[in-house]
Design a protein around this motif. Structure first.
Motif, PDB file in Angstrom:
ATOM      1  N   LEU A   8       0.190  12.094 -12.061  1.00 53.45           N
ATOM      2  CA  LEU A   8      -0.940  12.741 -11.398  1.00 53.45           C
ATOM      3  C   LEU A   8      -1.925  13.265 -12.441  1.00 53.45           C
ATOM      4  CD1 LEU A   8      -2.290  13.770  -8.797  1.00 53.45           C
ATOM      5  CD2 LEU A   8      -0.914  15.859  -9.034  1.00 53.45           C
ATOM      6  N   ASN A   9      -3.147  12.775 -12.382  1.00 56.16           N
ATOM      7  CA  ASN A   9      -4.200  13.208 -13.299  1.00 56.16           C
ATOM      8  C   ASN A   9      -4.594  14.657 -13.018  1.00 56.16           C
ATOM      9  OD1 ASN A   9      -7.288  13.512 -13.897  1.00 56.16           O
ATOM     10  ND2 ASN A   9      -6.608  11.794 -15.163  1.00 56.16           N
ATOM     11  N   LYS A  10      -5.053  15.360 -14.027  1.00 58.19           N
ATOM     12  CA  LYS A  10      -5.451  16.756 -13.854  1.00 58.19           C
ATOM     13  C   LYS A  10      -6.572  16.916 -12.829  1.00 58.19           C
ATOM     14  CE  LYS A  10      -8.644  16.630 -17.813  1.00 58.19           C
ATOM     15  NZ  LYS A  10      -9.870  16.677 -16.996  1.00 58.19           N
ATOM     16  N   ASP A  11      -7.326  15.838 -12.600  1.00 58.91           N
ATOM     17  CA  ASP A  11      -8.410  15.886 -11.616  1.00 58.91           C
ATOM     18  C   ASP A  11      -7.942  15.544 -10.208  1.00 58.91           C
ATOM     19  OD1 ASP A  11     -10.422  16.606 -13.449  1.00 58.91           O
ATOM     20  OD2 ASP A  11     -10.616  14.525 -14.103  1.00 58.91           O
ATOM     21  N   GLY A  12      -6.635  15.229 -10.063  1.00 54.28           N
ATOM     22  CA  GLY A  12      -6.079  15.088  -8.732  1.00 54.28           C
ATOM     23  C   GLY A  12      -5.866  13.681  -8.222  1.00 54.28           C
ATOM     24  N   TYR A  13      -5.902  12.700  -9.083  1.00 60.70           N
ATOM     25  CA  TYR A  13      -5.681  11.330  -8.614  1.00 60.70           C
ATOM     26  C   TYR A  13      -4.606  10.648  -9.444  1.00 60.70           C
ATOM     27  CZ  TYR A  13      -8.802  10.300 -12.565  1.00 60.70           C
ATOM     28  OH  TYR A  13      -9.382  10.237 -13.814  1.00 60.70           O
ATOM     29  N   TRP A  14      -4.019   9.612  -8.855  1.00 60.87           N
ATOM     30  CA  TRP A  14      -3.075   8.760  -9.557  1.00 60.87           C
ATOM     31  C   TRP A  14      -3.794   7.484  -9.984  1.00 60.87           C
ATOM     32  CZ3 TRP A  14      -1.223  11.850  -5.584  1.00 60.87           C
ATOM     33  CH2 TRP A  14      -0.071  12.602  -5.862  1.00 60.87           C
ATOM     34  N   GLY A  15      -3.377   6.929 -11.113  1.00 64.19           N
ATOM     35  CA  GLY A  15      -3.982   5.687 -11.581  1.00 64.19           C
ATOM     36  C   GLY A  15      -5.391   5.911 -12.070  1.00 64.19           C
ATOM     37  N   LYS A  16      -6.326   5.183 -11.492  1.00 58.81           N
ATOM     38  CA  LYS A  16      -7.741   5.318 -11.834  1.00 58.81           C
ATOM     39  C   LYS A  16      -8.491   5.966 -10.680  1.00 58.81           C
ATOM     40  CE  LYS A  16      -7.486   1.082 -14.599  1.00 58.81           C
ATOM     41  NZ  LYS A  16      -7.984  -0.314 -14.739  1.00 58.81           N
ATOM     42  N   PRO A  17      -9.640   6.587 -10.968  1.00 61.10           N
ATOM     43  CA  PRO A  17     -10.393   7.237  -9.882  1.00 61.10           C
ATOM     44  C   PRO A  17     -10.689   6.305  -8.715  1.00 61.10           C
ATOM     45  CG  PRO A  17     -11.283   7.889 -12.005  1.00 61.10           C
ATOM     46  CD  PRO A  17     -10.269   6.823 -12.284  1.00 61.10           C
ATOM     47  N   LYS A  18     -10.963   5.056  -9.008  1.00 60.45           N
ATOM     48  CA  LYS A  18     -11.338   4.114  -7.950  1.00 60.45           C
ATOM     49  C   LYS A  18     -10.153   3.703  -7.077  1.00 60.45           C
ATOM     50  CE  LYS A  18     -10.753  -0.115 -10.700  1.00 60.45           C
ATOM     51  NZ  LYS A  18      -9.713  -0.708  -9.868  1.00 60.45           N
ATOM     52  N   ASP A  19      -8.939   4.071  -7.485  1.00 61.50           N
ATOM     53  CA  ASP A  19      -7.763   3.608  -6.746  1.00 61.50           C
ATOM     54  C   ASP A  19      -7.653   4.211  -5.346  1.00 61.50           C
ATOM     55  OD1 ASP A  19      -7.007   1.916  -8.725  1.00 61.50           O
ATOM     56  OD2 ASP A  19      -5.448   3.203  -9.560  1.00 61.50           O
ATOM     57  N   ILE A  20      -8.397   5.280  -5.056  1.00 63.37           N
ATOM     58  CA  ILE A  20      -8.388   5.793  -3.692  1.00 63.37           C
ATOM     59  C   ILE A  20      -9.053   4.790  -2.756  1.00 63.37           C
ATOM     60  CG2 ILE A  20     -10.587   7.024  -3.936  1.00 63.37           C
ATOM     61  CD1 ILE A  20      -7.471   8.078  -1.879  1.00 63.37           C
ATOM     62  N   HIS A  21      -9.815   3.874  -3.313  1.00 63.43           N
ATOM     63  CA  HIS A  21     -10.492   2.847  -2.524  1.00 63.43           C
ATOM     64  C   HIS A  21      -9.707   1.533  -2.516  1.00 63.43           C
ATOM     65  CE1 HIS A  21     -13.823   5.627  -2.744  1.00 63.43           C
ATOM     66  NE2 HIS A  21     -13.885   5.497  -4.039  1.00 63.43           N
ATOM     67  N   THR A  22      -8.523   1.537  -3.120  1.00 56.30           N
ATOM     68  CA  THR A  22      -7.765   0.298  -3.298  1.00 56.30           C
ATOM     69  C   THR A  22      -6.757   0.113  -2.180  1.00 56.30           C
ATOM     70  OG1 THR A  22      -7.994   0.496  -5.702  1.00 56.30           O
ATOM     71  CG2 THR A  22      -6.319  -1.001  -4.889  1.00 56.30           C
ATOM     72  N   TRP A  23      -6.905  -0.968  -1.431  1.00 59.31           N
ATOM     73  CA  TRP A  23      -5.985  -1.226  -0.321  1.00 59.31           C
ATOM     74  C   TRP A  23      -4.614  -1.658  -0.796  1.00 59.31           C
ATOM     75  CZ3 TRP A  23      -6.000  -0.378   4.790  1.00 59.31           C
ATOM     76  CH2 TRP A  23      -5.008  -1.004   5.544  1.00 59.31           C
ATOM     77  N   TRP A  24      -4.561  -2.552  -1.751  1.00 59.31           N
ATOM     78  CA  TRP A  24      -3.277  -3.158  -2.110  1.00 59.31           C
ATOM     79  C   TRP A  24      -2.330  -2.111  -2.676  1.00 59.31           C
ATOM     80  CZ3 TRP A  24      -3.060  -7.142   0.605  1.00 59.31           C
ATOM     81  CH2 TRP A  24      -4.198  -7.909   0.841  1.00 59.31           C
ATOM     82  N   PRO A  25      -1.099  -2.119  -2.244  1.00 60.21           N
ATOM     83  CA  PRO A  25      -0.162  -1.018  -2.517  1.00 60.21           C
ATOM     84  C   PRO A  25       0.453  -1.026  -3.913  1.00 60.21           C
ATOM     85  CG  PRO A  25       0.906  -2.693  -1.199  1.00 60.21           C
ATOM     86  CD  PRO A  25      -0.514  -3.125  -1.348  1.00 60.21           C
ATOM     87  N   LYS A  26      -0.324  -0.608  -4.881  1.00 61.66           N
ATOM     88  CA  LYS A  26       0.235  -0.393  -6.207  1.00 61.66           C
ATOM     89  C   LYS A  26       1.032   0.912  -6.181  1.00 61.66           C
ATOM     90  CE  LYS A  26      -3.950  -2.382  -8.229  1.00 61.66           C
ATOM     91  NZ  LYS A  26      -5.135  -2.107  -9.051  1.00 61.66           N
ATOM     92  N   LYS A  27       2.040   0.960  -6.998  1.00 57.38           N
ATOM     93  CA  LYS A  27       2.895   2.146  -6.981  1.00 57.38           C
ATOM     94  C   LYS A  27       2.149   3.396  -7.436  1.00 57.38           C
ATOM     95  CE  LYS A  27       7.399   3.818  -8.434  1.00 57.38           C
ATOM     96  NZ  LYS A  27       8.616   3.534  -9.183  1.00 57.38           N
ATOM     97  N   ASP A  28       1.225   3.236  -8.369  1.00 55.42           N
ATOM     98  CA  ASP A  28       0.540   4.388  -8.929  1.00 55.42           C
ATOM     99  C   ASP A  28      -0.855   4.564  -8.349  1.00 55.42           C
ATOM    100  OD1 ASP A  28       2.732   4.927 -10.603  1.00 55.42           O
ATOM    101  OD2 ASP A  28       2.057   3.427 -12.029  1.00 55.42           O
ATOM    102  N   THR A  29      -1.021   4.281  -7.078  1.00 52.99           N
ATOM    103  CA  THR A  29      -2.315   4.367  -6.419  1.00 52.99           C
ATOM    104  C   THR A  29      -2.338   5.537  -5.447  1.00 52.99           C
ATOM    105  OG1 THR A  29      -2.591   1.971  -6.570  1.00 52.99           O
ATOM    106  CG2 THR A  29      -3.937   3.109  -4.965  1.00 52.99           C
ATOM    107  N   THR A  30      -3.332   6.398  -5.593  1.00 51.56           N
ATOM    108  CA  THR A  30      -3.456   7.570  -4.720  1.00 51.56           C
ATOM    109  C   THR A  30      -3.374   7.182  -3.254  1.00 51.56           C
ATOM    110  OG1 THR A  30      -4.870   8.661  -6.358  1.00 51.56           O
ATOM    111  CG2 THR A  30      -4.943   9.512  -4.115  1.00 51.56           C
ATOM    112  N   PHE A  31      -4.001   6.071  -2.893  1.00 48.30           N
ATOM    113  CA  PHE A  31      -4.083   5.646  -1.505  1.00 48.30           C
ATOM    114  C   PHE A  31      -2.722   5.475  -0.857  1.00 48.30           C
ATOM    115  CE2 PHE A  31      -4.856   2.122   1.647  1.00 48.30           C
ATOM    116  CZ  PHE A  31      -5.590   2.884   2.546  1.00 48.30           C
ATOM    117  N   TRP A  32      -1.709   5.090  -1.633  1.00 54.40           N
ATOM    118  CA  TRP A  32      -0.378   4.899  -1.059  1.00 54.40           C
ATOM    119  C   TRP A  32       0.604   6.002  -1.413  1.00 54.40           C
ATOM    120  CZ3 TRP A  32      -0.629   2.431   2.982  1.00 54.40           C
ATOM    121  CH2 TRP A  32      -1.402   1.283   3.117  1.00 54.40           C
TER     122      TRP A  32
END
Length: 322
Positions: free
Chosen positions: A60-84
């Motif tokens: 978990l990044n200090k700014d509150g997201y996992w992976g990269k900032p754009k990953d909240i917009h990423t549908w595909w289920p990566k393990k380190d994606t905020t969206f999932w």
């Protein structure tokens, strides 16, 4: 069939020696113990201390997201994606009482669009299914009363189409060139999952029309090609899968079983028997479709029964039959 005959003592004991999130949900959702019960509190506290959960929070990044900032917009289920990750942690029992979760939710809200929805690729355009998954998660995490989430719900329910379903295509909205085409069954399923978390909407006409649409999808299985890449009830729909990233039976029943309006029809349908037919001789369920990135968890393999998938299946059946 009686719900209580399904949760045998052996099965209960097997679940209660599992991972702490399985124990927590078994105690609260299957056995109906109160959140203040000592065993429940102990199980819930143990979730954060589990090595697999610690590993997730390390990312978990200090700014509150996992992976990269754009990953909240990423549908595909990566393990380190905020969206999932957030939906899974919500299912496990986390809430914004955990400061790390609160920080992650604030990041998600920072990506909310002016319309109230949440965008995916391209991130400037909101979509029904993507927004619904985020909305459901935020509600489960304890933010139902947040005005930003209420604004998201308002945007979402305005998207309901003529047939009662939902579809991300703007051309399919009422007044659009494709308004009379069938809705997207997958999007509708996820929207109902979000609506189920909001008591003000649970018995609404919006919810009832959405439920009716999904039952039409079941009735017309194999006959009509619904919008969306993953919306046809055909080969693969019946496979047990978690996280809830696809149009599959377990999420389909999880969404529908939360509506009183749907329960009678579910009891009369073949879906419950189809789900129950997947039990082994010990009453346990094994994942049938997986994402290998979740192999640290028992729902990320297909070789042996999963306590988590078993819990989810039994919870669905309990809601319908109890």
């Amino acid at each position: 069939m009686s719900w209580k005959t399904l949760l045998t003592e052996d099965l209960k004991e097997w679940l209660l020696v599992g991972e702490p999130w399985v124990v927590y949900r078994t105690l609260t959702d299957l056995i109906d113990m109160d959140e203040t019960d000592k065993a429940v509190v102990t199980a819930k506290m143990a979730i954060s201390e589990h090595s697999a959960i610690k590993k997730i929070f390390k990312g978990l990044n200090k700014d509150g997201y996992w992976g990269k900032p754009k990953d909240i917009h990423t549908w595909w289920p990566k393990k380190d994606t905020t969206f999932w990750i957030l939906p899974m942690l919500a299912d496990f029992g986390f809430t914004v009482d955990d400061k790390r979760i609160a920080r992650a939710c604030e990041y998600v809200f920072s990506t909310q669009l002016q319309s109230g929805g949440f965008g995916w690729d391209p991130p400037t355009k909101p979509s029904d299914c993507h927004s619904a998954i985020i909305i459901e998660s935020l509600a489960k995490l304890g933010l139902l009363q947040d005005s930003r989430l209420q604004r998201a719900y308002e945007w979402l329910i305005r998207r309901q189409r003529l047939d009662g379903g939902f579809w991300c295509k703007d051309t399919g909205q009422i007044g659009g060139s494709r308004e009379k085409e069938p809705s997207c069954a997958m999007a509708t399923m996820f929207v109902l999952g979000a609506i189920a978390q909001n008591p003000k909407l649970q018995n609404s006409e919006i919810a009832k029309k959405g439920v009716d649409f999904l039952f039409e999808c079941w009735k017309n299985r194999g006959k009509i090609k619904y919008a969306g890449h993953d919306s046809q009830i055909e080969t693969g729909w019946e496979k047990l899968k978690y996280p809830f990233t696809d149009y599959k039976i377990l999420k389909f029943l999880d969404a529908l079983s939360q509506f009183e309006y749907a329960k009678r029809r579910l009891r009369e349908s073949e879906m419950v028997n189809l789900l129950l037919s997947k039990r082994n001789e010990n009453g346990r369920f094994t994942p049938e479709s997986i994402h290998k990135v979740w192999s640290d968890f028992d729902f990320g393999q297909k070789e042996k029964p999963s306590r988590w998938v078993t819990l989810l299946a039994l919870r669905v059946v309990k809601r319908i039959l109890f």
